[in-house]
Scaffold this active site. Structure first.
Site, PDB file in Angstrom:
ATOM      1  N   GLU A   1       0.782  -1.241  -0.019  1.00  0.00           N
ATOM      2  CA  GLU A   1      -0.007   0.028   0.021  1.00  0.00           C
ATOM      3  C   GLU A   1       0.730   1.262   0.100  1.00  0.00           C
ATOM      4  O   GLU A   1       1.802   1.289   0.813  1.00  0.00           O
ATOM      5  CB  GLU A   1      -1.121   0.079   1.105  1.00  0.00           C
ATOM      6  CG  GLU A   1      -1.924   1.225   1.205  1.00  0.00           C
ATOM      7  CD  GLU A   1      -2.861   1.420   2.306  1.00  0.00           C
ATOM      8  OE1 GLU A   1      -3.486   2.186   2.509  1.00  0.00           O
ATOM      9  OE2 GLU A   1      -2.463   0.319   3.225  1.00  0.00           O
TER      10      GLU A   1
ATOM     11  N   LYS B   1       4.600   0.571   9.470  1.00  0.00           N
ATOM     12  CA  LYS B   1       4.564   1.815   8.925  1.00  0.00           C
ATOM     13  C   LYS B   1       3.919   2.913   9.476  1.00  0.00           C
ATOM     14  O   LYS B   1       4.225   4.011   9.788  1.00  0.00           O
ATOM     15  CB  LYS B   1       3.852   1.636   7.358  1.00  0.00           C
ATOM     16  CG  LYS B   1       4.744   1.108   6.298  1.00  0.00           C
ATOM     17  CD  LYS B   1       4.250   1.440   4.888  1.00  0.00           C
ATOM     18  CE  LYS B   1       3.101   0.430   4.614  1.00  0.00           C
ATOM     19  NZ  LYS B   1       2.654   0.585   3.273  1.00  0.00           N
TER      20      LYS B   1
ATOM     21  N   ARG C   1       5.787 -13.440   9.846  1.00  0.00           N
ATOM     22  CA  ARG C   1       6.239 -12.100   9.901  1.00  0.00           C
ATOM     23  C   ARG C   1       7.561 -11.884  10.338  1.00  0.00           C
ATOM     24  O   ARG C   1       8.179 -12.493  10.864  1.00  0.00           O
ATOM     25  CB  ARG C   1       5.427 -11.286  10.613  1.00  0.00           C
ATOM     26  CG  ARG C   1       5.472  -9.708  10.676  1.00  0.00           C
ATOM     27  CD  ARG C   1       4.675  -8.723  11.219  1.00  0.00           C
ATOM     28  NE  ARG C   1       4.619  -7.268  10.962  1.00  0.00           N
ATOM     29  CZ  ARG C   1       3.934  -6.827  10.496  1.00  0.00           C
ATOM     30  NH1 ARG C   1       2.848  -7.296   9.699  1.00  0.00           N
ATOM     31  NH2 ARG C   1       3.810  -5.473  10.236  1.00  0.00           N
TER      32      ARG C   1
END
Length: 542
Positions: free
Chosen positions: A31, A266, A256
């Site tokens: 994104e 982020k 992860r």
């Protein structure tokens, strides 16, 4: 490729052998709402490797379905970082290119009786979903007719409702043990300008609806994502199965990636930037690819580190010191080894002629002759590190300079300290020494052994600023801002040898005993103002 990634490789190879797929296609779907960090880099690296090892393709797709916080700046930074890592993509896509198609597919769900417009508030919907131990309850709008839902959905698109007044929900199973299947929201109203589509749309698809459609539209075969999306997989499969798309991708989850003493979010990174705890997204303390590049990390060290760790199903946190060690291994034979003095102490060689100088020769790296040699100016006054002198009588383990002791200046002569000059506070500010002309480096002199070898620079060398970095965060459970390491950046001022003025900005250096360094973009060569970032110290704690 690391053995840890074999569970995904096994799936891919089985799909090729069985004929399920003739070509493997993966995708990297960031994104564009922030800069790419090392965790994102790992994901794309593996997406790329797993596909290209078997002759497949990897697409780059920007999941720009949420106009809040997304921008062209972030999209361009991600492309720039991927290119710097030495990676590429066969096709570039944007989720926003599919907005019309996604809308039409949602209309198809309404016509099938699988989606409805709900007037309930966000809080009411949250309550109606139930809990892990109690089933959800139906909204009073769940049984609206197809015609009514089609009209309301069109009105949502036309901007007839305020934000929060209407949402489009999937009609699935309110008793499902998976909370994601209890009539999830597919579309919401948002009056925000999109950085690509402008104000064309005022409804935007939710990630769980858009993402599987994007994969299916592009023909992605294996949709690799982090483990937190494992519980979303049934919804992913439901969207693909119930919309009129041709391809059926498979979602596969992996653990992860996390590093100690930093943050892989982020949202938290953005907060550190906005609160000016760091100096922008490319601050060398950040785990962003831009920050690591500015710090001086090499793409090879990041690749080698990533491939050594691999992908796995089990989560965990990797020691930041391991990343640093891979960098040391990459740089040790590549880096030139010029001399720099970070905390300078003036030395006057009392028996060297006033106003004269000579050039002494020194190799850049004794372990790599290909890096060549340079000439060093040697004169009556020079600088050494403050830490290389001890006024008090040292013990036998001290292998540097002290009153009455003799050391070799690297590439130059033996010097003997016979006196010191102090300031009004009693601090030593100058050493008075003599040199022995017969001991010039490269000669066959072996009459006596010095008390060690130390580095130095001439007193008219290039002035420089040295930025010494430490870990970004202290370990703990508190929010990142509360764990911020105030000593993560220490600035010192000293000197570097003159040869540095001719070396390129992307050249990596090992300043003797001070660590590996790189020239920072703040350097102004025209003004001879040099700024160096310490990439990593020489000592490893790993």
């Amino acid at each position: 490729m690391s053995e840890n990634s074999n569970f995904i490789k096994t799936i891919i190879n089985q799909d090729l052998v069985s004929g399920k797929h003739d070509e493997i296609i993966t995708r990297y779907p960031p994104e564009p709402n922030g800069y790419m960090h090392i965790g994102h880099a790992f994901s794309f690296l593996y997406q790329y490797h797993l596909a290209h090892e078997v002759g497949g393709k990897t697409f780059l797709r920007f999941d720009d379905t949420n106009p809040a916080g997304e921008s062209e700046e972030y999209a361009e930074s991600i492309k720039r970082d991927i290119t710097w890592l030495g990676l590429d993509w066969e096709e570039l896509h944007y989720a926003s290119d599919y907005f019309e198609m996604m809308y039409n597919l949602a209309v198809g769900l309404i016509k099938k009786g699988l989606a409805y417009v709900d007037d309930s508030t966000e809080e009411e919907i949250r309550t109606m979903r139930g809990s892990l131990t109690t089933p959800g309850t139906p909204s009073k709008y769940r049984d609206r007719t197809v015609e009514e839902n089609l009209t309301l959905f069109q009105q949502m698109r036309n901007g007839a409702f305020k934000e929060g007044e209407r949402v489009l929900r999937a009609k699935i199973d309110l008793t499902s043990s998976n909370m994601n299947m209890r009539d999830p929201i597919l579309y919401r109203v948002m009056f925000m300008t999109h950085y690509r589509t402008g104000n064309e749309w005022c409804i935007y698809p939710m990630y769980d609806y858009a993402h599987p459609l994007e994969d299916a539209i592009e023909g992605v075969t294996h949709s690799l994502c982090s483990i937190e999306f494992e519980n979303h997989r049934p919804l992913y499969d439901w969207v693909v199965a119930n919309t009129d798309v041709i391809h059926t991708p498979r979602q596969i989850e992996f653990a992860r990636f996390n590093l100690t003493n930093t943050v892989m979010s982020k949202r938290h990174l953005k907060r550190l930037v906005e609160e000016q705890l760091v100096n922008g997204w490319d601050d060398p303390r950040l785990p962003t690819v831009a920050g690591l590049r500015r710090r001086g990390f090499t793409k090879d060290s990041i690749w080698n580190f990533a491939l050594a760790i691999g992908l796995s199903k089990q989560g965990g946190t990797t020691d930041y010191a391991m990343l640093e060690e891979y960098l040391r291994q990459d740089l040790k034979d590549k880096a030139r080894r010029p001399m720099a003095v970070i905390e300078p102490l003036l030395v006057t060689i009392t028996n060297y002629p006033q106003g004269e100088y000579e050039l002494v020769q020194g190799e850049y790296n004794a372990d790599n002759e290909a890096l060549g040699h340079r000439a060093l100016k040697f004169s009556r006054q020079l600088y050494i590190e403050q830490s290389d002198f001890l006024e008090e009588k040292p013990n036998k383990k001290w292998k540097r300079l002290s009153l009455g002791l003799e050391v070799r200046l690297r590439h130059a002569y033996f010097i003997h300290c016979h006196d010191v000059v102090k300031d009004s506070n009693g601090q030593v500010i100058e050493l008075l020494c003599t040199y022995d002309e017969a001991t010039k480096s490269g000669s066959d002199f072996d009459a006596r052994k010095p008390n060690g070898t130390i580095h130095w620079v001439n007193n008219d060398s290039l002035a420089a600023e040295f930025r010494l970095y430490d870990v970004l965060l202290h370990e703990g459970e508190e929010p990142a801002e509360e764990r911020f390491n105030d000593a993560s950046l220490v600035t010192k001022f000293g000197y570097v040898e003159d040869s540095m003025i001719d070396l390129k900005d992307d050249t990596h250096f090992q300043f003797i005993r001070n660590g590996f360094f790189v020239i920072d973009p703040d350097t102004d060569r025209a003004e001879e103002r040099f700024v160096f970032n310490r990439i990593v110290s020489l000592k490893s704690s790993f």
